[in-house]
Scaffold this motif. Structure first.
Motif, PDB file in Angstrom:
ATOM      1  N   ALA A  32       0.831  -1.199   0.000  1.00 38.00           N
ATOM      2  CA  ALA A  32       0.000   0.000   0.000  1.00 38.00           C
ATOM      3  C   ALA A  32       0.870   1.255   0.000  1.00 38.00           C
ATOM      4  CB  ALA A  32      -0.925  -0.001   1.213  1.00 38.00           C
ATOM      5  N   ASN A  33       1.953   1.209   0.773  1.00 36.91           N
ATOM      6  CA  ASN A  33       2.877   2.335   0.798  1.00 36.91           C
ATOM      7  C   ASN A  33       3.524   2.533  -0.564  1.00 36.91           C
ATOM      8  OD1 ASN A  33       4.545   4.411   2.054  1.00 36.91           O
ATOM      9  ND2 ASN A  33       6.217   2.941   1.897  1.00 36.91           N
ATOM     10  N   ASP A  34       3.870   1.431  -1.227  1.00 34.64           N
ATOM     11  CA  ASP A  34       4.457   1.514  -2.556  1.00 34.64           C
ATOM     12  C   ASP A  34       3.486   2.151  -3.547  1.00 34.64           C
ATOM     13  OD1 ASP A  34       6.730   0.322  -1.608  1.00 34.64           O
ATOM     14  OD2 ASP A  34       6.223  -1.690  -2.325  1.00 34.64           O
ATOM     15  N   LEU A  35       2.210   1.763  -3.441  1.00 36.12           N
ATOM     16  CA  LEU A  35       1.200   2.278  -4.371  1.00 36.12           C
ATOM     17  C   LEU A  35       0.883   3.746  -4.128  1.00 36.12           C
ATOM     18  CD1 LEU A  35      -1.326  -0.696  -4.487  1.00 36.12           C
ATOM     19  CD2 LEU A  35       0.166   0.083  -6.336  1.00 36.12           C
ATOM     20  N   THR A  36       1.032   4.179  -2.889  1.00 36.52           N
ATOM     21  CA  THR A  36       0.632   5.544  -2.540  1.00 36.52           C
ATOM     22  C   THR A  36       1.363   6.581  -3.372  1.00 36.52           C
ATOM     23  OG1 THR A  36       0.125   4.901  -0.269  1.00 36.52           O
ATOM     24  CG2 THR A  36       0.498   7.238  -0.684  1.00 36.52           C
ATOM     25  N   SER A  37       2.683   6.444  -3.472  1.00 34.20           N
ATOM     26  CA  SER A  37       3.462   7.409  -4.249  1.00 34.20           C
ATOM     27  C   SER A  37       3.046   7.416  -5.710  1.00 34.20           C
ATOM     28  CB  SER A  37       4.958   7.098  -4.139  1.00 34.20           C
ATOM     29  OG  SER A  37       5.416   7.293  -2.824  1.00 34.20           O
ATOM     30  N   GLY A  38       2.839   6.218  -6.270  1.00 39.12           N
ATOM     31  CA  GLY A  38       2.438   6.126  -7.663  1.00 39.12           C
ATOM     32  C   GLY A  38       1.075   6.745  -7.915  1.00 39.12           C
ATOM     33  N   ILE A  39       0.130   6.462  -7.029  1.00 40.13           N
ATOM     34  CA  ILE A  39      -1.215   7.017  -7.181  1.00 40.13           C
ATOM     35  C   ILE A  39      -1.188   8.533  -7.027  1.00 40.13           C
ATOM     36  CG2 ILE A  39      -3.512   7.133  -6.147  1.00 40.13           C
ATOM     37  CD1 ILE A  39      -3.211   4.166  -5.441  1.00 40.13           C
ATOM     38  N   ALA A  40      -0.462   9.024  -6.002  1.00 41.96           N
ATOM     39  CA  ALA A  40      -0.374  10.466  -5.778  1.00 41.96           C
ATOM     40  C   ALA A  40       0.256  11.161  -6.973  1.00 41.96           C
ATOM     41  CB  ALA A  40       0.436  10.748  -4.511  1.00 41.96           C
ATOM     42  N   SER A  41       1.300  10.557  -7.534  1.00 46.92           N
ATOM     43  CA  SER A  41       1.952  11.133  -8.704  1.00 46.92           C
ATOM     44  C   SER A  41       1.020  11.132  -9.907  1.00 46.92           C
ATOM     45  CB  SER A  41       3.222  10.339  -9.028  1.00 46.92           C
ATOM     46  OG  SER A  41       3.824  10.816 -10.214  1.00 46.92           O
ATOM     47  N   GLY A  42       0.292  10.026 -10.099  1.00 42.16           N
ATOM     48  CA  GLY A  42      -0.641   9.941 -11.213  1.00 42.16           C
ATOM     49  C   GLY A  42      -1.771  10.947 -11.113  1.00 42.16           C
ATOM     50  N   VAL A  43      -2.294  11.113  -9.904  1.00 43.42           N
ATOM     51  CA  VAL A  43      -3.374  12.092  -9.697  1.00 43.42           C
ATOM     52  C   VAL A  43      -2.864  13.499  -9.968  1.00 43.42           C
ATOM     53  CG1 VAL A  43      -4.854  13.138  -7.949  1.00 43.42           C
ATOM     54  CG2 VAL A  43      -4.652  10.655  -8.069  1.00 43.42           C
ATOM     55  N   ALA A  44      -1.636  13.806  -9.516  1.00 38.46           N
ATOM     56  CA  ALA A  44      -1.052  15.125  -9.760  1.00 38.46           C
ATOM     57  C   ALA A  44      -0.884  15.375 -11.257  1.00 38.46           C
ATOM     58  CB  ALA A  44       0.289  15.241  -9.044  1.00 38.46           C
ATOM     59  N   LEU A  45      -0.408  14.354 -11.977  1.00 38.63           N
ATOM     60  CA  LEU A  45      -0.224  14.492 -13.427  1.00 38.63           C
ATOM     61  C   LEU A  45      -1.562  14.690 -14.127  1.00 38.63           C
ATOM     62  CD1 LEU A  45       1.691  14.411 -15.834  1.00 38.63           C
ATOM     63  CD2 LEU A  45       1.440  11.925 -15.874  1.00 38.63           C
ATOM     64  N   LEU A  46      -2.571  13.931 -13.714  1.00 32.95           N
ATOM     65  CA  LEU A  46      -3.905  14.068 -14.295  1.00 32.95           C
ATOM     66  C   LEU A  46      -4.472  15.457 -14.026  1.00 32.95           C
ATOM     67  CD1 LEU A  46      -6.318  12.759 -15.727  1.00 32.95           C
ATOM     68  CD2 LEU A  46      -7.109  11.955 -13.486  1.00 32.95           C
ATOM     69  N   ALA A  47      -4.255  15.956 -12.812  1.00 35.00           N
ATOM     70  CA  ALA A  47      -4.738  17.293 -12.462  1.00 35.00           C
ATOM     71  C   ALA A  47      -4.061  18.364 -13.321  1.00 35.00           C
ATOM     72  CB  ALA A  47      -4.476  17.564 -10.981  1.00 35.00           C
ATOM     73  N   LEU A  48      -2.772  18.180 -13.607  1.00 36.60           N
ATOM     74  CA  LEU A  48      -2.060  19.125 -14.473  1.00 36.60           C
ATOM     75  C   LEU A  48      -2.665  19.153 -15.872  1.00 36.60           C
ATOM     76  CD1 LEU A  48       1.681  18.516 -13.534  1.00 36.60           C
ATOM     77  CD2 LEU A  48       0.466  20.688 -13.364  1.00 36.60           C
ATOM     78  N   VAL A  49      -2.897  17.965 -16.420  1.00 38.30           N
ATOM     79  CA  VAL A  49      -3.447  17.873 -17.775  1.00 38.30           C
ATOM     80  C   VAL A  49      -4.851  18.462 -17.841  1.00 38.30           C
ATOM     81  CG1 VAL A  49      -4.165  16.278 -19.590  1.00 38.30           C
ATOM     82  CG2 VAL A  49      -2.033  15.868 -18.342  1.00 38.30           C
TER      83      VAL A  49
END
Length: 225
Positions: free
Chosen positions: A125-142
């Motif tokens: 879950a900790n491993d996924l957190t960074s990936g999900i947070a990064s993906g959400v940030a990238l999606l928000a930028l787009v």
């Protein structure tokens, strides 16, 4: 006396703005230049220096309204900057940490006895957190760039700030959770080699830095009226 009109306006405007110092400085410089140009135009129409500056300030707009417009612009810029940091730095930080762990420590199952299943769930879950947070940030930028012309800058700024704050909070909780879980299973595993201790320090430094950016982003966005 006349010079005090523009100086006072610019000073008052600057005191109401929060954001990147460079961007605030650029906005204030643009404001002063615009007021100076307007003053010169009014001087050419026969007004006195003081009258010309007062007219220029009146035409530019009430300082509160201009500050609100500028603050929305600053908040969007700060939010964009913070989201970029999240989208780029988080996956790099996670990959560096995982590479170091595999190189210097090895897989979780190599720690003598295999950790309990719930511990592996926390680790994953900790491993996924960074990936999900990064993906959400990238999606928000787009999406932010796509919707910039359709939605008010104030809404976009607050959305970016909220996403940034929640993303950093999730990453922070994930790291705290794995530390607490490790301490519960085997406290000795918290004592790491010097390279891994250095990596941990860098990781927490980055998280704190991201947290400060998110907090400032939220602060910039919430003062937009």
């Amino acid at each position: 006396m006349g010079a005090d009109v523009i100086d006072g306006y610019v000073t008052d405007l600057g005191s109401r703005l929060r954001g990147s110092k460079r961007q605030v400085r650029d906005l204030l410089t643009e404001t002063r230049d615009s007021l100076t140009d307007a003053t010169e135009a009014h001087l050419g129409r026969g007004l006195t220096e003081q009258e010309a500056q007062r007219r220029a300030v009146e035409e530019f707009g009430p300082v509160r309204e201009i500050a609100n417009e500028y603050q929305a612009e600053l908040a969007v810029a700060y939010g964009t900057r913070t989201l970029i940091w999240l989208a780029v730095v988080l996956p790099l930080m996670h990959m560096a940490w995982e590479y170091g762990r595999m190189l210097l420590i090895g897989p979780w199952q190599d720690f003598g006895t295999r950790p309990p299943s719930w511990y592996l769930v926390v680790a994953q879950a900790n491993d996924l957190t960074s990936g999900i947070a990064s993906g959400v940030a990238l999606l928000a930028l787009v999406l932010g760039r796509m919707l910039a012309r359709r939605y008010d800058a104030r809404l976009l700024a607050r959305t970016a700030a909220t996403i940034s704050f929640l993303a950093v909070g999730a990453v922070l909780l994930g790291n705290l959770a794995i530390i607490a879980a490790t301490a519960h299973v085997d406290p000795a595993r918290l004592v790491q080699s010097l390279p891994m201790s250095t990596a941990s320090l860098i990781t927490w430094t980055v998280i704190v830095r991201l947290g400060l950016l998110a907090r400032r982003c939220l602060s910039c966005a919430t003062i937009v009226g």
